[in-house]
Design an enzyme around this catalytic site. Structure first.
Site, mmCIF file in Angstrom:
data_model
loop_
_atom_site.group_PDB
_atom_site.id
_atom_site.type_symbol
_atom_site.label_atom_id
_atom_site.label_comp_id
_atom_site.label_asym_id
_atom_site.label_seq_id
_atom_site.Cartn_x
_atom_site.Cartn_y
_atom_site.Cartn_z
ATOM 1 N N ASP A 1 0.853 -1.182 0.000
ATOM 2 C CA ASP A 1 0.000 0.000 0.000
ATOM 3 C C ASP A 1 0.893 1.238 0.000
ATOM 4 O OD1 ASP A 1 -2.577 1.335 0.269
ATOM 5 O OD2 ASP A 1 -3.214 -0.488 1.296
ATOM 6 N N ASP B 1 -3.215 4.588 -2.354
ATOM 7 C CA ASP B 1 -4.352 5.084 -1.576
ATOM 8 C C ASP B 1 -4.788 6.457 -2.092
ATOM 9 O OD1 ASP B 1 -5.990 4.648 0.904
ATOM 10 O OD2 ASP B 1 -5.030 6.533 1.479
ATOM 11 N N GLU C 1 -6.428 3.792 -6.030
ATOM 12 C CA GLU C 1 -7.752 4.008 -5.444
ATOM 13 C C GLU C 1 -8.211 5.392 -5.892
ATOM 14 O OE1 GLU C 1 -9.921 3.865 -1.081
ATOM 15 O OE2 GLU C 1 -7.940 4.788 -1.253
ATOM 16 N N HIS D 1 -11.161 -3.594 2.886
ATOM 17 C CA HIS D 1 -11.030 -3.198 4.291
ATOM 18 C C HIS D 1 -11.895 -1.999 4.658
ATOM 19 C CE1 HIS D 1 -8.377 -0.555 2.087
ATOM 20 N NE2 HIS D 1 -8.298 0.235 3.134
ATOM 21 N N ASP D 2 -12.406 -1.274 3.652
ATOM 22 C CA ASP D 2 -13.240 -0.098 3.906
ATOM 23 C C ASP D 2 -14.721 -0.346 3.648
ATOM 24 O OD1 ASP D 2 -11.226 1.661 4.675
ATOM 25 O OD2 ASP D 2 -10.806 2.293 2.615
#
Length: 559
Positions: free
Chosen positions: A98, A199, A256, A329-330
């Site tokens: 990440d 991210d 993302e 994860h979100d």
């Protein structure tokens, strides 16, 4: 369309804090991950995406990075990380890290120096502004509620934080900052990683002048996505990143990118653009969000979900590449959101998996998805750990007067901790995740839903995933085939064809608990096609042109 290893890969996301704990402190760690690599190899995983393991004060579970060159002590050491990378590669898998470079932690050395003085050479690494008549510089709202600005008394200015107050945004207009970030990326790539998940990468360029957001609701702070998503210099920055760093390695990149359209995504991912390989879009993740955003929950419809996915499949075909996911994860657990996590948990989880692995793009599996893990309903708000959830609860109950029961209902449906409960490995205490007290409680259904149980049951969700992954490797049409939507019974059945090099796939997915009559497209007869995979044991003939799909049935034919 070029063939690439990252198009042919199946990617597995590990959220380290919740995956496997090796030392009994209740927090997942790198040695825990190492202990489970044989499992991922057995499943058929090609690439592991590791959520942040960098040194962090953990205000936002690692997405607030203090030291980009260090490992969080709770997760282990750099030696542990290097051993993990070696063990991943030894099993023929790849590792992507990440990359969080829209913001850092306020404890990052760069921010500490930036905040030390208005004349610091690091001052412009971040976005500082004087107040506006005693108020914040503008009315932007943080993603975690409240103002996106925090006042810094020592220098009498505000800094921008689109997320937590401890996550100040970088100023990408500063060339020295960009050079530091590219240097850091190069350092990790030279260590041997195989790419990055980036991210909120399309937030790095903000609108010139940072103007006020348009008022959309009766609160002092307003959503400002149109002023920091896909900003004026975002493609310039990513092209520069590609030229200076990414192009020098054979790696995969996925950005993302909230708020992108297929046309935007084509600019980020076009093969002649020299930017990214893939992006994560969120249109389908907002299918149950009302005008008030994520927590304004509305019933979703299959026709709307189809419209979104059709748009992305057709909109990027030949222009870019899709990333395929239904949870991470979100996001809440996909079987709870899009399937039936009670009576038809196993069958609907398999149906949803069939969708993900038969669309054009690269599938992403989020830990626990492959065994059909579900959302969780904790009794008390005190049992939750997610900063977004806790801030929303406080604002909703204290400032907006929404009842506790209503806010908890929303959290049960959309809260991020749904995905963050510890991985369920076996039937022992805390699901085999830890011998200590877990940082977040385990979902109480772990005795029924766990890896050990699923491995022994040949009809489990887990074995279905293993078969799907193997089929995708054996049938390139599942990867590269053109996508053609079919309209039959679109309120209940999602169906489409794939076509590649003279072969065709027919995919039929019943999204309901009610059996559905489905009219088979012309040319699909039992004598001329083969059943590739299904989550149902008995299959009526295709010869008469209509079939009945049972509850949550998935069926894929090839010819």
């Amino acid at each position: 369309m070029s063939k690439q290893w990252w198009k042919e890969s199946v990617i597995y996301q590990i959220y380290p804090r919740s995956f496997a704990d090796s030392n009994g402190d209740g927090i997942g760690d790198l040695k825990g991950i190492i202990s489970k690599l044989d499992y991922l190899e057995w499943l058929g995983i090609d690439v592991i995406w590791l959520s942040p393991v960098y040194d962090s004060p953990n205000d936002d579970n690692g997405y607030d990075i203090r030291d980009y060159y260090g490992i969080m002590k709770e997760f282990g050491t750099m030696d542990d990380w290097e051993l993990m990378l070696s063990e991943v590669h030894k099993r023929g898998m790849k590792l992507i890290m990440d990359l969080v470079i829209n913001h850092s932690s306020d404890e990052c050395e760069w921010f500490v120096k930036s905040a030390s003085s208005k004349t610091s050479p690091y001052r412009d690494y971040y976005i500082w502004r004087p107040g506006n008549g005693g108020q914040e510089p503008n009315n932007w709202e943080s993603h975690f509620s409240g103002s996106a600005w925090k006042y810094h008394e020592e220098t009498d200015e505000y800094f921008l934080h689109l997320f937590s107050k401890k996550q100040p945004d970088f100023n990408w207009e500063n060339e020295a900052l960009r050079s530091e970030l590219y240097k850091m990326m190069t350092w990790w790539l030279d260590k041997g990683i195989d790419g990055f998940r980036m991210d909120v990468i399309n937030m790095i360029s903000k609108a010139e002048g940072l103007p006020d957001a348009a008022e959309v609701r009766d609160t002092p702070y307003q959503p400002a996505g149109d002023l920091f998503l896909n900003g004026p210099r975002v493609h310039e920055y990513i092209k520069e990143m590609n030229e200076q760093v990414l192009s020098k390695y054979d790696v995969m990149t996925v950005g993302e990118t909230p708020g992108v359209t297929p046309d935007d995504a084509a600019l980020f991912t076009g093969e002649d653009r020299n930017e990214l390989n893939m992006v994560f879009q969120f249109d389908h993740m907002d299918v149950d969000s009302g005008p008030g955003g994520k927590w304004d929950i509305q019933p979703w419809t299959l026709s709307e979900l189809r419209r979104i996915l059709d748009g992305w499949q057709l909109g990027l075909e030949g222009r870019g590449w899709n990333s395929l996911y239904l949870n991470n994860h979100d996001q809440p657990r996909m079987v709870s959101r899009f399937g039936d996590d009670k009576e038809y948990r196993v069958k609907s989880a398999k149906m949803l998996a069939t969708l993900l692995h038969t669309l054009q793009g690269t599938p992403y599996i989020y830990q626990g998805e492959e065994i059909g893990m579900t959302n969780v309903e904790f009794d008390s708000i005190d049992d939750y750990r997610d900063i977004e959830t806790l801030n929303m609860y406080k604002e909703a109950t204290e400032e907006r007067g929404i009842s506790h029961d209503e806010v908890m209902r929303r959290i049960y449906i959309k809260g991020r901790d749904n995905a963050r409960t510890p991985m369920q490995w076996n039937q022992t205490k805390h699901a085999g995740f830890t011998t200590g007290e877990p940082w977040l409680a385990v979902n109480q259904n772990y005795e029924e839903i766990n890896v050990e149980e699923a491995k022994t049951d040949k009809n489990s969700v887990l074995h279905y995933y293993k078969k799907l992954i193997a089929l995708r490797k054996e049938n390139p049409i599942m990867i590269y085939g053109a996508y053609r939507p079919l309209d039959e019974n679109k309120e209940a059945v999602y169906s489409y064809e794939r076509e590649w090099e003279g072969k065709k796939l027919l995919v039929m997915l019943n999204f309901t608990a009610t059996p559905q009559v489905y009219k088979v497209p012309p040319g699909w007869m039992k004598s001329s096609c083969e059943l590739l995979i299904s989550n149902e044991a008995i299959h009526p003939s295709l010869e008469d042109g209509t079939i009945e799909l049972s509850s949550y049935e998935a069926r894929v034919y090839v010819k």
